[in-house]
Design a protein around this motif. Sequence first.
Motif, mmCIF file in Angstrom:
data_model
loop_
_atom_site.group_PDB
_atom_site.id
_atom_site.type_symbol
_atom_site.label_atom_id
_atom_site.label_comp_id
_atom_site.label_asym_id
_atom_site.label_seq_id
_atom_site.Cartn_x
_atom_site.Cartn_y
_atom_site.Cartn_z
ATOM 1 N N ASN A 132 0.479 -1.091 -0.190
ATOM 2 C CA ASN A 132 -0.016 -0.127 -0.117
ATOM 3 C C ASN A 132 0.630 1.142 0.096
ATOM 4 O O ASN A 132 -0.355 2.411 0.358
ATOM 5 C CB ASN A 132 -0.813 0.158 1.228
ATOM 6 C CG ASN A 132 0.137 -0.590 2.319
ATOM 7 O OD1 ASN A 132 1.183 -0.657 2.453
ATOM 8 N ND2 ASN A 132 -0.826 -0.978 3.638
ATOM 9 N N ASN A 133 2.496 1.167 -0.300
ATOM 10 C CA ASN A 133 3.000 1.907 -0.275
ATOM 11 C C ASN A 133 2.745 3.188 1.191
ATOM 12 O O ASN A 133 2.842 4.512 0.714
ATOM 13 C CB ASN A 133 2.498 3.003 -1.778
ATOM 14 C CG ASN A 133 3.732 3.798 -1.923
ATOM 15 O OD1 ASN A 133 4.939 3.819 -1.384
ATOM 16 N ND2 ASN A 133 3.652 4.248 -2.954
ATOM 17 N N LEU A 134 3.037 2.516 2.264
ATOM 18 C CA LEU A 134 3.044 2.999 3.665
ATOM 19 C C LEU A 134 4.294 2.950 4.255
ATOM 20 O O LEU A 134 5.289 1.653 3.942
ATOM 21 C CB LEU A 134 1.486 2.465 3.929
ATOM 22 C CG LEU A 134 0.410 3.204 4.161
ATOM 23 C CD1 LEU A 134 -0.653 2.242 4.759
ATOM 24 C CD2 LEU A 134 0.350 4.235 3.584
ATOM 25 N N LEU A 135 5.136 4.256 4.827
ATOM 26 C CA LEU A 135 5.955 4.161 5.248
ATOM 27 C C LEU A 135 5.829 4.848 6.859
ATOM 28 O O LEU A 135 4.700 5.624 7.303
ATOM 29 C CB LEU A 135 6.857 5.287 4.693
ATOM 30 C CG LEU A 135 8.235 5.225 4.884
ATOM 31 C CD1 LEU A 135 9.094 3.898 4.750
ATOM 32 C CD2 LEU A 135 8.829 6.669 4.832
ATOM 33 N N TYR A 136 6.190 3.240 7.595
ATOM 34 C CA TYR A 136 6.478 3.423 9.030
ATOM 35 C C TYR A 136 7.539 4.148 9.729
ATOM 36 O O TYR A 136 8.345 3.228 9.755
ATOM 37 C CB TYR A 136 5.937 1.938 9.475
ATOM 38 C CG TYR A 136 4.941 0.943 8.956
ATOM 39 C CD1 TYR A 136 3.352 1.589 9.470
ATOM 40 C CD2 TYR A 136 4.784 0.588 8.017
ATOM 41 C CE1 TYR A 136 2.460 1.147 9.228
ATOM 42 C CE2 TYR A 136 3.532 0.110 7.384
ATOM 43 C CZ TYR A 136 2.200 0.222 7.631
ATOM 44 O OH TYR A 136 1.404 -0.105 6.853
ATOM 45 N N ALA A 137 7.562 5.171 10.835
ATOM 46 C CA ALA A 137 8.337 5.112 11.122
ATOM 47 C C ALA A 137 8.329 5.294 12.617
ATOM 48 O O ALA A 137 7.505 6.221 13.645
ATOM 49 C CB ALA A 137 8.758 6.936 10.682
ATOM 50 N N ILE A 144 4.371 6.363 16.693
ATOM 51 C CA ILE A 144 5.084 5.250 14.864
ATOM 52 C C ILE A 144 4.028 6.341 14.352
ATOM 53 O O ILE A 144 2.446 5.859 14.483
ATOM 54 C CB ILE A 144 3.658 3.714 14.947
ATOM 55 C CG1 ILE A 144 5.337 3.504 16.101
ATOM 56 C CG2 ILE A 144 4.818 3.553 13.480
ATOM 57 C CD1 ILE A 144 4.350 1.898 15.965
ATOM 58 N N TYR A 145 4.284 7.595 12.894
ATOM 59 C CA TYR A 145 3.969 7.529 12.201
ATOM 60 C C TYR A 145 3.325 6.432 10.820
ATOM 61 O O TYR A 145 4.715 6.380 10.659
ATOM 62 C CB TYR A 145 4.524 9.091 12.267
ATOM 63 C CG TYR A 145 4.957 9.737 13.166
ATOM 64 C CD1 TYR A 145 3.638 10.777 12.954
ATOM 65 C CD2 TYR A 145 5.739 10.140 13.617
ATOM 66 C CE1 TYR A 145 3.018 11.586 14.442
ATOM 67 C CE2 TYR A 145 5.893 11.228 14.856
ATOM 68 C CZ TYR A 145 4.739 11.955 15.333
ATOM 69 O OH TYR A 145 4.863 12.542 16.485
ATOM 70 N N VAL A 146 2.462 6.976 10.483
ATOM 71 C CA VAL A 146 2.367 5.904 8.812
ATOM 72 C C VAL A 146 2.344 7.339 8.115
ATOM 73 O O VAL A 146 1.140 8.434 8.022
ATOM 74 C CB VAL A 146 1.012 5.297 9.126
ATOM 75 C CG1 VAL A 146 1.325 4.418 7.779
ATOM 76 C CG2 VAL A 146 1.719 4.590 10.232
ATOM 77 N N THR A 156 -2.081 7.349 9.967
ATOM 78 C CA THR A 156 -2.323 7.466 10.855
ATOM 79 C C THR A 156 -1.053 7.521 11.790
ATOM 80 O O THR A 156 -0.266 7.686 11.954
ATOM 81 C CB THR A 156 -2.483 5.832 11.105
ATOM 82 O OG1 THR A 156 -3.372 5.407 10.101
ATOM 83 C CG2 THR A 156 -3.492 5.253 12.678
ATOM 84 N N THR A 157 -1.256 8.154 13.282
ATOM 85 C CA THR A 157 -0.351 7.544 13.813
ATOM 86 C C THR A 157 -0.626 6.758 14.966
ATOM 87 O O THR A 157 -1.984 6.636 15.996
ATOM 88 C CB THR A 157 -0.250 8.992 15.135
ATOM 89 O OG1 THR A 157 -0.135 10.054 14.006
ATOM 90 C CG2 THR A 157 0.968 9.319 15.734
ATOM 91 N N LEU A 158 0.138 5.833 15.796
ATOM 92 C CA LEU A 158 -0.178 4.402 16.112
ATOM 93 C C LEU A 158 1.016 5.417 17.744
ATOM 94 O O LEU A 158 1.775 5.297 17.544
ATOM 95 C CB LEU A 158 0.662 3.365 15.730
ATOM 96 C CG LEU A 158 0.357 3.179 14.479
ATOM 97 C CD1 LEU A 158 1.060 1.890 14.224
ATOM 98 C CD2 LEU A 158 -1.060 2.368 14.262
ATOM 99 N N GLU A 159 -0.031 5.323 19.024
ATOM 100 C CA GLU A 159 -0.082 5.836 19.662
ATOM 101 C C GLU A 159 0.318 4.371 21.344
ATOM 102 O O GLU A 159 -0.674 4.449 21.137
ATOM 103 C CB GLU A 159 -0.034 6.983 20.476
ATOM 104 C CG GLU A 159 0.004 8.525 19.402
ATOM 105 C CD GLU A 159 -0.479 9.328 19.769
ATOM 106 O OE1 GLU A 159 -0.964 9.721 21.152
ATOM 107 O OE2 GLU A 159 -1.372 10.251 19.398
#
Lengths: 333, 624
Positions: A132-137, A144-146, A156-159
């Motif tokens: 899906n051409n997503l980058l997770y940082a 974790i920023y998507v 999205t932001t995974l907190e």
Amino acid sequence: MFSESMRRKLFYNTIMSQCFSSDGSCLLAGSLYGNVAIYEIAKILRPLRSENELRRPSYHIEAHPDSHVDSMVSTENFLVTGSIGEICGWDWKSVTTGKAERSKVSWTIRVPAENDSYEGPCVFSLAYCKVNNLLYAGCNDGKIYVFNLEDGKVVTTLEGHTRFIHDLSLLDCGTQLASGSEDGTVRLWDLRKKENTNVLTPHLVDNLHRPSLGEWIGAVDFTEDWLLCGGGSKLSLWHMRTMQPATVFDLPDHGIHVAKIYEERIIAAGLAPHVYHLTYQGEMLSSIPTSSDTIYSVVYQETPQKLFSIGGASNFLDICTNCNYRELTLRFA
Amino acid sequence: MERLSENDSESFLSTCDNIRKAMNKIAKLKSNGDANAKDDIHELQIQTSLAFIELKKLNRMEKFRTKFARDSLISSKSSVDSKHLHLQNLLYEVMHLKKEVVKCLQFKSKDELIQLVSEEEFYKEAPENISRPEITKYNPHQLRLARLEWELTQRKQLAALCDELTENKKAVALSIESKQTRLDNLAPQLHSILEASKPLQESLGLLLDKVRQEHHKAALLASPLYVLYAKASAYRDAYDNSIIVKVEGDEEEAKRANNQDGLQESDSDAETVSENVIEETPVHKKRHHRLSKEARQEEKKTKLLQRHPLNVKIIIKLKNETKLTLQFYYMMSLKIVTVESKLKTDGIMDISTGDMLISKSILRELYPRDLGLESPNPANYYQLNRYNLGQFSSLGLGIPYKWVQRMAGLHFISPDAGEQRFTNGEIIQDSVECVLREIKRRVIARLELCTEIRQLEYGNLPIFTANNDLLPQKLSTVLQKFSTISWNNYCNNVNPIFQEQGLVSSLDIFYEAILRRGNYELIARIAIKPDYPKIAPVFSISMNPTILASADILRDIEREVNVMWIKQPTLSAQLQRLRACFDIYLESEALVPKEKIFFHSVKGRTRARPYKYLELGGGIFIHR
């Protein structure tokens, strides 16, 4: 010839991150001083003309001057580097050709910063999903920023983590993500529902905790069935369904920075001058001595050339073409 | 006589025939006995007698004819003989003439040896009356004659010119001689003037004479030293009057040495030959020879290591009483210049700094990698080896730094190509001016370092004023001890990789600093480079085992202290930062109460500590 101060600087160099180019022809390594070295694999595997000649990179890029190249990941069209406050994309075409020295950033994503911090948000770990051409940082604020690489916007932001993220691991299909953090937890995320499904706390398990080294989780990797993690806590293999540690690995390390599951075997490294290859049951398959006393990055690829590259707290990369011994050593600069 | 012999022969034959017939008739008749035959017989007899007479006549004729024939033969023979003789005479004459012709042809004329101008040139240059082209064009002999004639005229002209020039030369020589005598007469007059001017000079306080004497002495210097002297005195006159440049040594000896110099060089080859011969002499003579050989060897050794009797002394005055004396010597056989230096300080020497101020170390590595341990002249290696003299530095003849050779205008090929390139870039500095400035800088830096170290030994750290690299002032870690250590001690305690990577060498100056906070102790082993403060000291640290610091922690702190500077730091600045790093490390590990302000104790995958200092509020520490 380098000047005295340059020699000294390189003596204290550390290789923080590595990746392979999308076509597998080049190996890239990012350093503590913000440089990226580019090696052409065909060239480095060629025999040397003289004994004491050392292999050097074909090109260098000053990717993040006055900062570190904390993380790197390779997408189809770009080399993605993470540093303080920003994620940069570099076009493969310019990076892997003679123009590399002068190549310019193709795009930059600013990582959202907290207002009250003197230190910008740092990107310590990157993961990329092709589907899906997503980058997770994974960043130093524990989030974790998507990013969608189409437009560079945060999806999205995974907190959940309270301290910075050490490592991210993504299942191939892009449905599940695992993250290891300084706070001592491993969190599993369901990417479709965008929520935290499980939290592991290895330091609460008696035989995993090492009080002198701390609680942090330095590395995490997982498959459908197994999850591997380690850091201040001992390296351990967890069963995904029961979420219980199945194997505890007793290694002579002072902290784990690299843990990978690769072809039914486990590769681990960290604060020890060796890279260890282990079975799931904890048997040692091989222990490869390295140039660095601490290892921060191990990358491998199968095609077009089977290659392991080991980088850490030294100016040298160690290259293996099989799982048993070190084949050669490369200079970073 | 008119009768022909053929007729006579016929008549003879017929007569004989007649006689035979008559005889036969007579015989027939007689046999017949016929009487009348008597008449016939008689008749016949008469006839026969007549016939006989005829025969007789014929016979006479015959005789006469023979005689006549013989006579004619003789006469013709004699004529043949005379003709033959004549012929032979003629033939002989021919032969003789032929011989003469060959002789003539073989005759070598002198004109063939004369080199003539080419034909074209001849026609071009020679006047018409000599060349006469209308004749000579078709007659090579005339041509040759004409050319010879032209040659002769030309030679005559040149001879005349030569005479004229010789005359001129003589005249000039004469005039030179007369002028020379005039000049010679001038010298004593000048001397007397000089003598007369001396009291005046003295009373006016001029140093002209002294300078002249010095220059006279300088003229006796070996040429490299002369170059050095000239350049250094030029520098003194142009920039810096406090520098003293003078020539020292025995003038007379120098004169002798200069005279010998020429000879020595020429017979050096012969010497080697004779030496070989001696080695081949028979065994029983060996004892005798050995003694002389050893003596000779000794003599040669001293000759090889001989210095030129004159040396150049440069005294550089620094502040107060501090003086640096440099004495430059020229090695006559080794063909290099060495330097001996002496530093006189105003009595602030003590044990720990003494080592730092001795002359040997003070000028070491004035330029990168110029250690002065070996002679820069590659040929010296073989010369010294021949007499087993070992390394140059062990001979006590002064130190042959490369910059000294450059000052003296000597250039040697460096065995290391990389170094060659390295020094080429430096060629701009190839002047006495830069070297002297560099020496001054170095000595001042050393003196400052001494003061700095003395302060550190008393445990005092200076107060740092803000410049490029900010340093915190309020720190809890104290510098407990600062003392010198030996190279051996250093090697035993420090990771050998420092040496392998060329970060430290035995020529550095080593110190040990012990930092303490509470029960925690950090030991820093410091290698101060000869070129301090251009190149910062190298710190190698270790902590006492109660701290449990991993190799990475130590490496991070070392990096912070050794590398992470904008400008080359001073020793004290590095120590100050080391104190800060130790504080931060202990506080981040919560081993001691937290006093500094920092947000996170660790950051990043390397779990780095916040060593970077910012002057915000009371000063905060952040991660790099």
